[in-house]
Design an enzyme around this catalytic site. Structure first.
Site, PDB file in Angstrom:
ATOM      1  N   CYS A  27       7.626   4.356   5.750  1.00 16.71           N
ATOM      2  CA  CYS A  27       6.673   3.935   4.685  1.00 16.71           C
ATOM      3  C   CYS A  27       7.760   3.570   3.439  1.00 16.71           C
ATOM      4  O   CYS A  27       7.234   2.899   2.362  1.00 16.71           O
ATOM      5  CB  CYS A  27       6.018   5.117   4.254  1.00 16.71           C
ATOM      6  SG  CYS A  27       6.964   6.726   3.802  1.00 16.71           S
ATOM      7  N   CYS A  37       0.819  -1.313  -0.069  1.00 16.69           N
ATOM      8  CA  CYS A  37       0.078  -0.151  -0.077  1.00 16.69           C
ATOM      9  C   CYS A  37       0.746   1.201   0.050  1.00 16.69           C
ATOM     10  O   CYS A  37       0.600   2.161  -0.679  1.00 16.69           O
ATOM     11  CB  CYS A  37      -1.128  -0.030   1.254  1.00 16.69           C
ATOM     12  SG  CYS A  37      -2.167   1.271   1.240  1.00 16.69           S
TER      13      CYS A  37
HETATM   14  S1  SF4 Z   1       0.553   4.685   5.457  1.00 19.43           S
HETATM   15 FE1  SF4 Z   1       1.065   3.188   3.876  1.00 19.43          FE
HETATM   16  S2  SF4 Z   1      -0.206   1.544   4.117  1.00 19.43           S
HETATM   17 FE2  SF4 Z   1      -1.184   3.179   5.590  1.00 19.43          FE
HETATM   18  S3  SF4 Z   1      -2.877   3.976   4.321  1.00 19.43           S
HETATM   19 FE3  SF4 Z   1      -1.137   5.091   3.822  1.00 19.43          FE
HETATM   20  S4  SF4 Z   1       0.027   4.398   2.187  1.00 19.43           S
HETATM   21 FE4  SF4 Z   1      -1.415   2.730   2.905  1.00 19.43          FE
END
Ligand code: SF4
Length: 248
Positions: A244, A135
């Site tokens: 991240c 993600c």
């Molecule tokens: S922090 Fe990373 S895993 Fe969480 S919603 Fe944002 S992009 Fe997705």
């Protein structure tokens, strides 16, 4: 006058003129890294603007506008890149809008190739639960890398005091993954220095900072922290994930 642009990462490839070669950029890093290690943030930004011109931008996660303020005083209308993951708190989008409305910057909002709905359809609902690394890659790492195509150097508000992963963050470094010069003008700043600068200059701050969120990311992966807790402990709480991928 403030300017603003929104760019979807899928439309941001191959539209910019070529810059310096990686060899030239690495040479600049090796020469200027030590030279600017102890320089004030304003001098570091001045060097970057003089060296890279329009091929230098500032990024902001809209926790506060300290870096954007310093940069816009050195170079009015400088590009300030904000990554809109589609999962931001409304307060973060509000801070972005306030920066755009009140500061002399060219606000560039980058969105991932897929909307949240399209991502859900492709990978299954709530990928942040099932595969947060993927993600983050789809919604943060890749869109930012694509958005930096038109730049040779980018500035970040990263500070050594934030996490143990960042204690050796250089002021001027080589970002090998992106093939860019990474500039961290606030790398040596303490939390107290940030607070002083905010108070002295009346800097915009995301209201969540004063509501128990000292480190702010996407809402599904950020929780409030208690006083005295590690400020980053609210990010991906309950998992081993601490970054991240943008800075690692
Ligand atoms: S922090 Fe990373 S895993 Fe969480 S919603 Fe944002 S992009 Fe997705």
């Amino acid at each position: 006058m403030t300017a603003a642009t929104t760019i979807n990462a899928r439309n941001n490839r191959g539209t910019q003129t070529a810059g310096r070669s990686p060899e030239e950029l690495r040479e600049l890093v090796s020469h200027w890294g030590a030279e600017l290690e102890l320089a004030p943030a304003e001098d570091i930004i001045e060097w970057a603007v003089a060296t890279f011109g329009a091929r230098f931008c500032v990024t902001s996660s809209m926790g506060d506008a300290v870096l954007a303020d310093i940069a816009s005083k050195v170079a009015p209308q400088i590009d300030v890149v904000f990554l809109d993951t589609g999962y931001h708190f409304v307060e973060t989008i509000g801070t972005r809008d306030a920066v755009q409305a009140t500061m002399p910057v060219n606000l560039v909002t980058i969105t991932p190739v897929q909307s949240v709905g399209e991502q859900d359809a492709t990978y299954g609902k709530d990928l942040y639960r099932t595969d947060p690394d993927l993600c983050c890659k789809l919604r943060k790492v890749q869109p930012l890398a694509d958005s930096l195509d038109g730049y040779d150097a980018w500035a970040t508000g990263l500070r050594r005091a934030e996490t143990h992963n960042r204690v050796i963050a250089p002021v001027i470094g080589w970002d090998a993954k992106k093939g860019k010069v990474k500039v961290s003008p606030l790398a040596r700043w303490s939390n107290e220095q940030v607070d002083s600068y905010i108070a002295e200059h009346g800097i915009l701050v995301n209201p969540l900072v004063y509501d128990g969120y000292p480190s702010i990311g996407c809402w599904p992966c950020t929780r409030r922290v208690a006083p005295g807790e590690d400020p980053r402990s609210g990010r991906w709480a309950g998992t081993n994930k601490t970054e991240c991928g943008i800075h690692s």
